[in-house]
Design a protein around this motif. Structure first.
Motif, short mmCIF file in Angstrom:
data_model
loop_
_atom_site.label_atom_id
_atom_site.label_comp_id
_atom_site.label_asym_id
_atom_site.label_seq_id
_atom_site.Cartn_x
_atom_site.Cartn_y
_atom_site.Cartn_z
N PHE A 285 0.82 -1.22 0.00
CA PHE A 285 0.00 0.00 0.00
C PHE A 285 0.85 1.27 0.00
N ASP A 286 1.87 1.28 -0.85
CA ASP A 286 2.70 2.47 -0.99
C ASP A 286 2.10 3.39 -2.04
N LEU A 287 2.19 4.71 -1.82
CA LEU A 287 1.58 5.69 -2.73
C LEU A 287 0.13 5.28 -3.01
N MET A 288 -0.66 5.18 -1.98
CA MET A 288 -2.01 4.62 -2.08
C MET A 288 -2.85 5.32 -3.13
N HIS A 289 -3.55 4.52 -3.92
CA HIS A 289 -4.40 5.03 -4.99
C HIS A 289 -5.71 4.26 -5.02
N SER A 290 -6.58 4.61 -5.97
CA SER A 290 -7.92 4.02 -6.01
C SER A 290 -7.89 2.52 -6.26
N GLY A 291 -6.83 2.02 -6.91
CA GLY A 291 -6.70 0.58 -7.09
C GLY A 291 -6.56 -0.13 -5.76
N HIS A 292 -5.74 0.44 -4.86
CA HIS A 292 -5.61 -0.12 -3.52
C HIS A 292 -6.95 -0.08 -2.78
N VAL B 244 -0.53 -4.46 6.80
CA VAL B 244 0.38 -3.55 6.09
C VAL B 244 1.79 -4.13 6.20
N VAL B 245 2.33 -4.57 5.08
CA VAL B 245 3.63 -5.24 5.06
C VAL B 245 4.73 -4.31 5.58
N SER B 246 5.62 -4.84 6.37
CA SER B 246 6.68 -4.04 6.99
C SER B 246 7.65 -3.50 5.94
N ASP B 247 8.36 -2.46 6.31
CA ASP B 247 9.35 -1.86 5.42
C ASP B 247 10.41 -2.88 5.01
N GLU B 248 10.89 -3.65 5.99
CA GLU B 248 11.95 -4.62 5.72
C GLU B 248 11.48 -5.75 4.81
N GLU B 249 10.27 -6.25 5.06
CA GLU B 249 9.72 -7.32 4.21
C GLU B 249 9.53 -6.81 2.78
N ALA B 250 9.06 -5.57 2.65
CA ALA B 250 8.87 -4.99 1.32
C ALA B 250 10.21 -4.84 0.60
N LYS C 154 -12.68 3.71 4.82
CA LYS C 154 -14.00 3.42 5.40
C LYS C 154 -14.41 1.95 5.34
N TRP C 155 -13.68 1.14 4.59
CA TRP C 155 -14.04 -0.28 4.53
C TRP C 155 -13.18 -1.13 5.47
N VAL C 156 -12.31 -0.52 6.23
CA VAL C 156 -11.38 -1.25 7.08
C VAL C 156 -11.88 -1.25 8.53
N ASP C 157 -11.89 -2.44 9.13
CA ASP C 157 -12.29 -2.57 10.53
C ASP C 157 -11.09 -2.58 11.47
N ASP C 158 -10.03 -3.29 11.10
CA ASP C 158 -8.82 -3.35 11.92
C ASP C 158 -7.59 -3.36 11.03
N VAL C 159 -6.47 -2.90 11.58
CA VAL C 159 -5.21 -2.83 10.83
C VAL C 159 -4.10 -3.50 11.63
N MET C 160 -3.29 -4.28 10.93
CA MET C 160 -2.09 -4.86 11.51
C MET C 160 -0.90 -4.29 10.75
N VAL C 161 -0.01 -3.58 11.45
CA VAL C 161 1.13 -2.94 10.81
C VAL C 161 2.39 -3.78 11.02
N GLY C 162 3.19 -3.88 9.97
CA GLY C 162 4.44 -4.64 10.06
C GLY C 162 4.25 -6.12 9.86
N THR C 163 3.37 -6.51 8.95
CA THR C 163 3.06 -7.92 8.72
C THR C 163 4.03 -8.53 7.71
N PRO C 164 4.12 -9.86 7.68
CA PRO C 164 4.97 -10.52 6.69
C PRO C 164 4.37 -10.44 5.30
N THR D 116 6.56 5.23 5.04
CA THR D 116 6.96 4.28 6.08
C THR D 116 5.78 3.37 6.41
N GLU D 117 6.06 2.27 7.08
CA GLU D 117 4.97 1.36 7.43
C GLU D 117 3.97 2.01 8.38
N GLN D 118 4.44 2.93 9.24
CA GLN D 118 3.51 3.64 10.12
C GLN D 118 2.60 4.56 9.32
N GLU D 119 3.17 5.26 8.33
CA GLU D 119 2.36 6.14 7.49
C GLU D 119 1.38 5.34 6.66
#
Length: 465
Positions: A95-102, A120-126, A149-159, A137-140
Protein backbone atom coordinates in the motif's frame (compact mmCIF):
# COMPACT_ATOMS: atom_id res chain seq x y z
CA UNK A 1 -47.07 6.94 -17.61
CA UNK A 2 -49.93 4.47 -17.06
CA UNK A 3 -47.52 1.52 -17.39
CA UNK A 4 -45.14 3.14 -14.88
CA UNK A 5 -47.94 3.63 -12.37
CA UNK A 6 -49.03 0.01 -12.79
CA UNK A 7 -45.47 -1.17 -12.14
CA UNK A 8 -45.27 0.94 -8.99
CA UNK A 9 -48.57 -0.56 -7.75
CA UNK A 10 -47.27 -4.08 -8.40
CA UNK A 11 -44.10 -3.28 -6.45
CA UNK A 12 -46.19 -1.90 -3.59
CA UNK A 13 -48.32 -5.05 -3.49
CA UNK A 14 -45.22 -7.27 -3.46
CA UNK A 15 -43.66 -5.44 -0.52
CA UNK A 16 -47.00 -5.32 1.30
CA UNK A 17 -47.28 -9.09 0.91
CA UNK A 18 -43.77 -9.62 2.28
CA UNK A 19 -44.51 -7.36 5.25
CA UNK A 20 -47.79 -9.18 5.99
CA UNK A 21 -45.92 -12.48 6.05
CA UNK A 22 -43.38 -11.06 8.50
CA UNK A 23 -46.11 -9.59 10.72
CA UNK A 24 -47.78 -13.00 10.99
CA UNK A 25 -45.82 -14.96 13.63
CA UNK A 26 -46.75 -18.37 12.22
CA UNK A 27 -45.88 -17.46 8.66
CA UNK A 28 -42.71 -15.71 9.77
CA UNK A 29 -41.60 -18.83 11.67
CA UNK A 30 -42.33 -20.99 8.63
CA UNK A 31 -40.37 -18.62 6.38
CA UNK A 32 -37.45 -18.69 8.81
CA UNK A 33 -37.54 -22.48 8.86
CA UNK A 34 -37.38 -22.58 5.08
CA UNK A 35 -34.33 -20.34 5.05
CA UNK A 36 -32.65 -22.64 7.61
CA UNK A 37 -33.13 -25.81 5.55
CA UNK A 38 -29.67 -27.34 4.95
CA UNK A 39 -30.45 -28.30 1.35
CA UNK A 40 -31.62 -24.76 0.60
CA UNK A 41 -28.51 -23.31 2.23
CA UNK A 42 -26.40 -25.44 -0.08
CA UNK A 43 -28.21 -24.15 -3.16
CA UNK A 44 -28.44 -20.53 -2.08
CA UNK A 45 -25.21 -19.14 -0.68
CA UNK A 46 -24.88 -16.09 1.48
CA UNK A 47 -24.01 -13.88 -1.45
CA UNK A 48 -27.37 -14.69 -3.06
CA UNK A 49 -29.10 -13.95 0.24
CA UNK A 50 -27.46 -10.55 0.36
CA UNK A 51 -28.55 -9.81 -3.22
CA UNK A 52 -32.14 -10.80 -2.40
CA UNK A 53 -32.00 -8.71 0.75
CA UNK A 54 -30.72 -5.71 -1.22
CA UNK A 55 -33.44 -6.10 -3.86
CA UNK A 56 -36.17 -6.24 -1.23
CA UNK A 57 -34.71 -3.24 0.55
CA UNK A 58 -34.67 -1.27 -2.72
CA UNK A 59 -38.32 -2.15 -3.22
CA UNK A 60 -39.04 -1.06 0.34
CA UNK A 61 -37.47 2.35 -0.38
CA UNK A 62 -39.80 2.69 -3.38
CA UNK A 63 -42.83 1.83 -1.26
CA UNK A 64 -41.75 4.32 1.41
CA UNK A 65 -41.51 7.04 -1.23
CA UNK A 66 -45.04 6.22 -2.43
CA UNK A 67 -46.35 6.20 1.15
CA UNK A 68 -44.79 9.58 1.94
CA UNK A 69 -46.09 11.04 -1.33
CA UNK A 70 -49.62 9.92 -0.43
CA UNK A 71 -49.41 11.34 3.09
CA UNK A 72 -48.44 8.15 4.88
CA UNK A 73 -45.26 7.23 6.74
CA UNK A 74 -42.35 4.93 5.91
CA UNK A 75 -42.54 1.27 6.90
CA UNK A 76 -39.67 -0.47 8.74
CA UNK A 77 -37.64 -3.00 6.80
CA UNK A 78 -36.83 -6.44 8.24
CA UNK A 79 -33.93 -8.07 6.44
CA UNK A 80 -33.95 -11.66 5.22
CA UNK A 81 -32.84 -13.72 8.23
CA UNK A 82 -29.30 -15.07 8.34
CA UNK A 83 -28.21 -17.97 10.51
CA UNK A 84 -24.53 -18.10 9.57
CA UNK A 85 -21.69 -16.80 11.70
CA UNK A 86 -19.92 -13.58 10.82
CA UNK A 87 -17.06 -14.01 8.32
CA UNK A 88 -13.74 -12.25 8.90
CA UNK A 89 -11.47 -11.47 5.95
CA UNK A 90 -7.75 -10.72 5.99
CA UNK A 91 -6.23 -8.75 3.13
CA UNK A 92 -2.72 -7.39 2.96
CA UNK A 93 -0.37 -5.36 0.83
CA UNK A 94 2.42 -2.84 0.84
CA UNK A 95 0.00 0.00 0.00
CA UNK A 96 2.70 2.47 -0.99
CA UNK A 97 1.58 5.69 -2.73
CA UNK A 98 -2.01 4.62 -2.08
CA UNK A 99 -4.40 5.03 -4.99
CA UNK A 100 -7.92 4.02 -6.01
CA UNK A 101 -6.70 0.58 -7.09
CA UNK A 102 -5.61 -0.12 -3.52
CA UNK A 103 -8.84 1.25 -2.11
CA UNK A 104 -10.94 -0.74 -4.58
CA UNK A 105 -9.10 -3.90 -3.58
CA UNK A 106 -9.91 -3.16 0.06
CA UNK A 107 -13.54 -2.48 -0.86
CA UNK A 108 -13.86 -5.80 -2.68
CA UNK A 109 -12.19 -7.68 0.16
CA UNK A 110 -14.64 -6.14 2.63
CA UNK A 111 -17.57 -7.23 0.42
CA UNK A 112 -16.45 -10.84 0.86
CA UNK A 113 -17.19 -10.90 4.58
CA UNK A 114 -18.54 -9.05 7.57
CA UNK A 115 -15.26 -7.80 9.01
CA UNK A 116 -12.02 -6.82 7.32
CA UNK A 117 -8.56 -6.89 8.85
CA UNK A 118 -5.88 -5.30 6.66
CA UNK A 119 -2.22 -6.16 7.02
CA UNK A 120 0.38 -3.55 6.09
CA UNK A 121 3.63 -5.24 5.06
CA UNK A 122 6.68 -4.04 6.99
CA UNK A 123 9.35 -1.86 5.42
CA UNK A 124 11.95 -4.62 5.72
CA UNK A 125 9.72 -7.32 4.21
CA UNK A 126 8.87 -4.99 1.32
CA UNK A 127 12.56 -4.26 0.76
CA UNK A 128 13.53 -7.93 0.79
CA UNK A 129 10.69 -8.94 -1.55
CA UNK A 130 10.53 -5.99 -3.95
CA UNK A 131 14.16 -4.89 -3.73
CA UNK A 132 13.14 -1.32 -2.89
CA UNK A 133 12.06 0.44 0.28
CA UNK A 134 8.55 1.97 0.17
CA UNK A 135 8.21 5.76 -0.21
CA UNK A 136 5.86 5.86 2.79
CA UNK A 137 6.96 4.28 6.08
CA UNK A 138 4.97 1.36 7.43
CA UNK A 139 3.51 3.64 10.12
CA UNK A 140 2.36 6.14 7.49
CA UNK A 141 0.93 3.38 5.33
CA UNK A 142 -0.84 1.87 8.32
CA UNK A 143 -2.36 5.21 9.26
CA UNK A 144 -3.66 5.73 5.73
CA UNK A 145 -5.18 2.25 5.61
CA UNK A 146 -6.86 2.76 8.98
CA UNK A 147 -8.52 5.89 7.57
CA UNK A 148 -10.26 3.87 4.84
CA UNK A 149 -14.00 3.42 5.40
CA UNK A 150 -14.04 -0.28 4.53
CA UNK A 151 -11.38 -1.25 7.08
CA UNK A 152 -12.29 -2.57 10.53
CA UNK A 153 -8.82 -3.35 11.92
CA UNK A 154 -5.21 -2.83 10.83
CA UNK A 155 -2.09 -4.86 11.51
CA UNK A 156 1.13 -2.94 10.81
CA UNK A 157 4.44 -4.64 10.06
CA UNK A 158 3.06 -7.92 8.72
CA UNK A 159 4.97 -10.52 6.69
CA UNK A 160 4.75 -10.51 2.90
CA UNK A 161 3.92 -14.23 2.69
CA UNK A 162 0.78 -15.50 4.44
CA UNK A 163 0.92 -19.05 5.78
CA UNK A 164 -1.78 -20.83 7.76
CA UNK A 165 -0.08 -20.14 11.10
CA UNK A 166 -0.21 -16.40 10.45
CA UNK A 167 -3.78 -16.54 9.13
CA UNK A 168 -4.86 -18.23 12.36
CA UNK A 169 -3.05 -15.51 14.30
CA UNK A 170 -5.17 -12.84 12.58
CA UNK A 171 -8.35 -14.57 13.75
CA UNK A 172 -9.77 -14.40 10.21
CA UNK A 173 -11.58 -17.09 8.27
CA UNK A 174 -10.14 -16.27 4.85
CA UNK A 175 -7.41 -14.27 3.19
CA UNK A 176 -8.38 -12.24 0.11
CA UNK A 177 -6.16 -11.13 -2.76
CA UNK A 178 -6.44 -9.89 -6.33
CA UNK A 179 -6.36 -12.22 -9.33
CA UNK A 180 -2.74 -11.28 -10.08
CA UNK A 181 -0.02 -13.68 -8.90
CA UNK A 182 1.88 -12.52 -5.81
CA UNK A 183 5.37 -14.10 -5.73
CA UNK A 184 7.70 -14.19 -2.76
CA UNK A 185 11.37 -13.22 -3.19
CA UNK A 186 12.15 -16.81 -4.29
CA UNK A 187 9.29 -16.84 -6.82
CA UNK A 188 6.95 -19.06 -4.78
CA UNK A 189 3.28 -18.33 -4.16
CA UNK A 190 2.85 -16.04 -1.15
CA UNK A 191 -0.59 -17.54 -0.50
CA UNK A 192 0.22 -21.19 -1.21
CA UNK A 193 -0.96 -22.57 2.14
CA UNK A 194 -4.31 -20.70 2.35
CA UNK A 195 -4.91 -21.54 -1.32
CA UNK A 196 -4.34 -25.26 -0.69
CA UNK A 197 -6.58 -25.13 2.39
CA UNK A 198 -9.44 -23.53 0.46
CA UNK A 199 -9.17 -20.35 2.51
CA UNK A 200 -8.10 -17.94 -0.22
CA UNK A 201 -10.72 -15.70 -1.84
CA UNK A 202 -9.93 -13.97 -5.12
CA UNK A 203 -11.21 -10.59 -6.27
CA UNK A 204 -10.57 -8.72 -9.52
CA UNK A 205 -7.46 -6.56 -9.73
CA UNK A 206 -8.39 -2.99 -10.59
CA UNK A 207 -7.49 -1.87 -14.09
CA UNK A 208 -7.05 1.79 -14.88
CA UNK A 209 -4.60 2.69 -12.13
CA UNK A 210 -1.03 1.60 -11.54
CA UNK A 211 1.65 2.28 -8.95
CA UNK A 212 4.19 1.95 -11.75
CA UNK A 213 2.58 4.77 -13.68
CA UNK A 214 2.34 6.95 -10.58
CA UNK A 215 6.04 6.45 -9.92
CA UNK A 216 6.75 7.44 -13.52
CA UNK A 217 4.66 10.59 -13.18
CA UNK A 218 6.39 11.48 -9.91
CA UNK A 219 9.80 11.03 -11.52
CA UNK A 220 8.70 13.43 -14.24
CA UNK A 221 7.47 15.86 -11.57
CA UNK A 222 10.86 15.67 -9.88
CA UNK A 223 12.52 16.44 -13.22
CA UNK A 224 10.27 19.49 -13.69
CA UNK A 225 10.98 20.74 -10.18
CA UNK A 226 14.77 20.67 -10.25
CA UNK A 227 14.97 24.16 -11.78
CA UNK A 228 12.00 25.51 -9.84
CA UNK A 229 13.05 24.43 -6.35
CA UNK A 230 16.74 24.71 -5.42
CA UNK A 231 16.10 22.76 -2.21
CA UNK A 232 15.34 19.64 -4.24
CA UNK A 233 18.67 18.59 -5.70
CA UNK A 234 18.45 15.73 -8.22
CA UNK A 235 21.28 13.19 -8.50
CA UNK A 236 24.09 14.24 -10.84
CA UNK A 237 24.76 10.77 -12.25
CA UNK A 238 23.13 10.00 -15.62
CA UNK A 239 19.98 7.87 -15.55
CA UNK A 240 17.64 6.25 -18.01
CA UNK A 241 14.58 7.97 -16.58
CA UNK A 242 13.36 9.22 -19.96
CA UNK A 243 13.41 5.69 -21.39
CA UNK A 244 11.44 4.14 -18.52
CA UNK A 245 9.03 7.02 -18.11
CA UNK A 246 8.26 7.05 -21.84
CA UNK A 247 7.74 3.29 -21.73
CA UNK A 248 5.28 3.56 -18.86
CA UNK A 249 3.35 6.53 -20.21
CA UNK A 250 3.32 5.70 -23.92
CA UNK A 251 3.00 1.91 -23.98
CA UNK A 252 -0.15 0.12 -25.14
CA UNK A 253 -1.28 -0.16 -21.54
CA UNK A 254 -1.06 3.60 -21.05
CA UNK A 255 -4.22 4.02 -23.13
CA UNK A 256 -5.93 1.61 -20.77
CA UNK A 257 -5.05 3.61 -17.67
CA UNK A 258 -7.28 5.96 -15.70
CA UNK A 259 -10.48 4.21 -16.72
CA UNK A 260 -13.48 5.51 -14.82
CA UNK A 261 -17.19 4.72 -14.79
CA UNK A 262 -20.26 5.91 -12.95
CA UNK A 263 -20.49 2.43 -11.43
CA UNK A 264 -17.06 2.78 -9.85
CA UNK A 265 -17.93 6.23 -8.57
CA UNK A 266 -21.14 4.94 -6.99
CA UNK A 267 -19.26 2.05 -5.36
CA UNK A 268 -17.02 4.54 -3.61
CA UNK A 269 -19.83 6.91 -2.72
CA UNK A 270 -21.72 3.96 -1.24
CA UNK A 271 -24.81 5.33 0.50
CA UNK A 272 -23.16 8.56 1.61
CA UNK A 273 -24.47 10.88 4.29
CA UNK A 274 -26.54 13.99 3.89
CA UNK A 275 -26.23 16.99 6.21
CA UNK A 276 -28.72 16.72 9.03
CA UNK A 277 -30.39 19.52 11.01
CA UNK A 278 -27.90 20.63 13.62
CA UNK A 279 -24.81 19.60 11.60
CA UNK A 280 -21.94 22.08 11.36
CA UNK A 281 -20.70 21.87 7.78
CA UNK A 282 -16.94 22.24 7.37
CA UNK A 283 -15.44 22.98 3.96
CA UNK A 284 -11.83 22.28 2.96
CA UNK A 285 -10.38 22.35 -0.53
CA UNK A 286 -7.24 21.52 -2.47
CA UNK A 287 -5.82 19.19 -5.10
CA UNK A 288 -5.21 16.24 -2.73
CA UNK A 289 -2.81 14.89 -5.32
CA UNK A 290 -1.08 11.62 -4.27
CA UNK A 291 -3.17 11.26 -1.11
CA UNK A 292 -0.87 11.00 1.91
CA UNK A 293 -1.00 10.93 5.70
CA UNK A 294 -0.69 14.72 5.90
CA UNK A 295 -3.93 15.01 3.93
CA UNK A 296 -5.67 12.49 6.18
CA UNK A 297 -4.60 14.20 9.41
CA UNK A 298 -5.68 17.57 8.06
CA UNK A 299 -9.15 16.26 7.16
CA UNK A 300 -9.55 14.48 10.49
CA UNK A 301 -8.51 17.53 12.48
CA UNK A 302 -10.71 19.87 10.43
CA UNK A 303 -13.80 17.79 11.18
CA UNK A 304 -12.96 16.96 14.80
CA UNK A 305 -12.16 20.58 15.67
CA UNK A 306 -14.65 22.59 13.68
CA UNK A 307 -17.75 20.59 12.79
CA UNK A 308 -19.72 17.41 12.23
CA UNK A 309 -20.05 17.20 8.43
CA UNK A 310 -16.98 17.40 6.17
CA UNK A 311 -17.31 18.64 2.60
CA UNK A 312 -14.10 18.39 0.56
CA UNK A 313 -13.62 20.46 -2.58
CA UNK A 314 -11.28 19.06 -5.25
CA UNK A 315 -9.75 21.38 -7.83
CA UNK A 316 -10.03 20.28 -11.45
CA UNK A 317 -6.90 19.32 -13.40
CA UNK A 318 -6.46 22.69 -15.12
CA UNK A 319 -6.62 24.53 -11.80
CA UNK A 320 -4.03 22.23 -10.26
CA UNK A 321 -1.76 22.70 -13.28
CA UNK A 322 -2.10 26.48 -12.99
CA UNK A 323 -1.31 26.41 -9.27
CA UNK A 324 1.42 23.76 -9.19
CA UNK A 325 2.95 23.92 -12.63
CA UNK A 326 4.06 21.55 -15.39
CA UNK A 327 3.54 17.86 -14.75
CA UNK A 328 0.68 18.29 -12.29
CA UNK A 329 -1.62 16.87 -11.22
CA UNK A 330 -0.01 13.46 -10.95
CA UNK A 331 -3.48 11.93 -10.57
CA UNK A 332 -6.42 13.17 -12.59
CA UNK A 333 -9.55 14.60 -10.99
CA UNK A 334 -11.55 11.36 -10.92
CA UNK A 335 -8.64 9.38 -9.46
CA UNK A 336 -8.25 11.99 -6.73
CA UNK A 337 -11.99 11.96 -6.11
CA UNK A 338 -12.01 8.21 -5.45
CA UNK A 339 -9.10 8.50 -3.02
CA UNK A 340 -10.84 11.17 -0.96
CA UNK A 341 -14.19 9.33 -1.08
CA UNK A 342 -12.50 6.24 0.37
CA UNK A 343 -11.78 8.08 3.63
CA UNK A 344 -14.24 7.43 6.44
CA UNK A 345 -13.87 11.01 7.74
CA UNK A 346 -15.22 12.48 4.46
CA UNK A 347 -18.97 12.99 4.11
CA UNK A 348 -19.21 14.57 0.67
CA UNK A 349 -16.93 15.66 -2.19
CA UNK A 350 -17.36 18.67 -4.46
CA UNK A 351 -15.80 17.55 -7.76
CA UNK A 352 -14.11 20.32 -9.73
CA UNK A 353 -14.35 22.92 -6.96
CA UNK A 354 -13.45 26.53 -7.78
CA UNK A 355 -10.09 27.81 -6.60
CA UNK A 356 -11.70 30.76 -4.82
CA UNK A 357 -14.29 30.15 -2.13
CA UNK A 358 -17.08 32.53 -3.11
CA UNK A 359 -20.12 33.64 -1.16
CA UNK A 360 -22.24 31.78 -3.71
CA UNK A 361 -20.43 28.54 -2.85
CA UNK A 362 -20.79 29.16 0.87
CA UNK A 363 -24.52 29.87 0.63
CA UNK A 364 -25.25 27.05 -1.81
CA UNK A 365 -23.75 24.37 0.45
CA UNK A 366 -24.72 26.06 3.72
CA UNK A 367 -21.06 26.06 4.79
CA UNK A 368 -20.47 27.13 8.40
CA UNK A 369 -16.67 26.94 8.55
CA UNK A 370 -13.93 27.10 5.90
CA UNK A 371 -10.65 25.53 7.02
CA UNK A 372 -7.12 25.92 5.67
CA UNK A 373 -3.75 24.62 6.81
CA UNK A 374 -0.83 26.60 8.20
CA UNK A 375 1.55 24.58 6.01
CA UNK A 376 0.11 24.71 2.51
CA UNK A 377 0.48 21.55 0.44
CA UNK A 378 -0.82 23.47 -2.57
CA UNK A 379 2.12 25.90 -2.86
CA UNK A 380 3.00 26.78 -6.43
CA UNK A 381 5.83 24.74 -7.89
CA UNK A 382 5.90 26.29 -11.34
CA UNK A 383 3.42 29.16 -11.30
CA UNK A 384 4.22 32.18 -13.44
CA UNK A 385 4.98 35.36 -11.46
CA UNK A 386 1.99 37.59 -10.93
CA UNK A 387 -0.65 34.87 -11.42
CA UNK A 388 -3.23 33.73 -8.88
CA UNK A 389 -2.26 36.46 -6.43
CA UNK A 390 -5.73 36.95 -4.94
CA UNK A 391 -6.46 35.30 -1.60
CA UNK A 392 -8.85 32.40 -2.40
CA UNK A 393 -10.29 32.60 1.12
CA UNK A 394 -10.88 36.36 1.23
CA UNK A 395 -14.68 36.02 1.31
CA UNK A 396 -14.62 33.42 4.10
CA UNK A 397 -12.30 35.65 6.12
CA UNK A 398 -14.58 38.65 5.57
CA UNK A 399 -17.55 36.59 6.80
CA UNK A 400 -15.56 35.53 9.85
CA UNK A 401 -15.85 31.80 9.13
CA UNK A 402 -12.26 31.03 8.10
CA UNK A 403 -10.14 28.91 10.43
CA UNK A 404 -6.56 27.63 10.22
CA UNK A 405 -5.18 24.30 11.43
CA UNK A 406 -1.57 24.13 12.59
CA UNK A 407 0.02 21.48 10.42
CA UNK A 408 3.22 21.02 12.43
CA UNK A 409 3.78 17.71 14.21
CA UNK A 410 3.75 19.17 17.72
CA UNK A 411 1.82 22.30 16.88
CA UNK A 412 4.69 24.47 18.11
CA UNK A 413 6.89 26.93 16.24
CA UNK A 414 9.99 25.14 14.98
CA UNK A 415 8.36 21.70 14.88
CA UNK A 416 8.62 19.75 11.64
CA UNK A 417 5.50 19.91 9.43
CA UNK A 418 3.66 16.69 8.84
CA UNK A 419 4.10 14.95 5.49
CA UNK A 420 3.55 17.19 2.46
CA UNK A 421 3.79 16.68 -1.29
CA UNK A 422 7.24 18.24 -1.28
CA UNK A 423 8.37 15.60 1.21
CA UNK A 424 7.18 12.91 -1.19
CA UNK A 425 9.12 14.48 -4.05
CA UNK A 426 12.25 14.58 -1.86
CA UNK A 427 11.84 10.89 -1.10
CA UNK A 428 11.35 10.18 -4.80
CA UNK A 429 14.57 12.03 -5.59
CA UNK A 430 16.47 10.18 -2.84
CA UNK A 431 15.23 6.80 -4.11
CA UNK A 432 15.33 7.68 -7.77
CA UNK A 433 17.89 5.14 -8.93
CA UNK A 434 16.17 2.24 -7.16
CA UNK A 435 12.79 3.35 -8.51
CA UNK A 436 14.09 3.52 -12.05
CA UNK A 437 15.57 0.04 -11.86
CA UNK A 438 12.26 -1.36 -10.61
CA UNK A 439 10.00 0.27 -13.22
CA UNK A 440 10.93 -2.18 -15.97
CA UNK A 441 10.20 -5.21 -13.79
CA UNK A 442 6.90 -3.74 -12.59
CA UNK A 443 5.86 -2.88 -16.14
CA UNK A 444 6.52 -6.42 -17.43
CA UNK A 445 4.53 -7.92 -14.56
CA UNK A 446 1.58 -5.60 -15.18
CA UNK A 447 1.66 -6.24 -18.94
CA UNK A 448 1.67 -10.00 -18.27
CA UNK A 449 -1.31 -9.74 -15.93
CA UNK A 450 -3.20 -7.57 -18.42
CA UNK A 451 -2.62 -10.07 -21.24
CA UNK A 452 -3.79 -12.91 -19.03
CA UNK A 453 -7.00 -11.31 -17.76
CA UNK A 454 -8.35 -9.16 -20.61
CA UNK A 455 -8.91 -9.35 -24.33
CA UNK A 456 -9.79 -12.30 -26.59
CA UNK A 457 -6.74 -14.31 -25.50
CA UNK A 458 -7.55 -14.03 -21.82
CA UNK A 459 -7.44 -17.34 -19.96
CA UNK A 460 -8.38 -16.17 -16.48
CA UNK A 461 -11.20 -13.74 -15.72
CA UNK A 462 -12.57 -12.75 -12.33
CA UNK A 463 -15.78 -10.77 -11.90
CA UNK A 464 -15.46 -7.59 -9.86
CA UNK A 465 -17.56 -7.38 -6.71
Amino acid sequence: MQESASTAIDMYRLIALVNRVREDDALAAELDAVWKRPDLQQMIDERTRVVVDADLQALQHTVNALNVASGGGPQPYASVPSTRKAISIYADGIFDLMHSGHFNAIRQARAMGDRLVVGVVSDEEALQTKGIRPIYTEQERGELVSGCKWVDDVMVGTPYAVDMAFLEKTGCDYVAHGDDFAPCADGSDCYAEPRAAGRLKIFKRTEGISTTRLVSRLLMAAENMKEESPTLEPPTSPTTSTHYVDWSLNSDRASKQSLMSTRRLMQFINQGRKPQPGDTIVYVDGSFDIFHVGHLRFLQQAKATHGTFLLVGLYDDSTVAAVKGVGFPVMNLLERTLNVLAMKVVDEVLIGAPRKVSEYLIRTYDIHVVVGGSILDELSLGKQPGTDTDDPYAVAKKLGIYRTIDMRCGGEEGDEPILTFRDIIRRIVDNRMALLSSIGQRQKKEDGHYAKTTGPAATHKVQEL
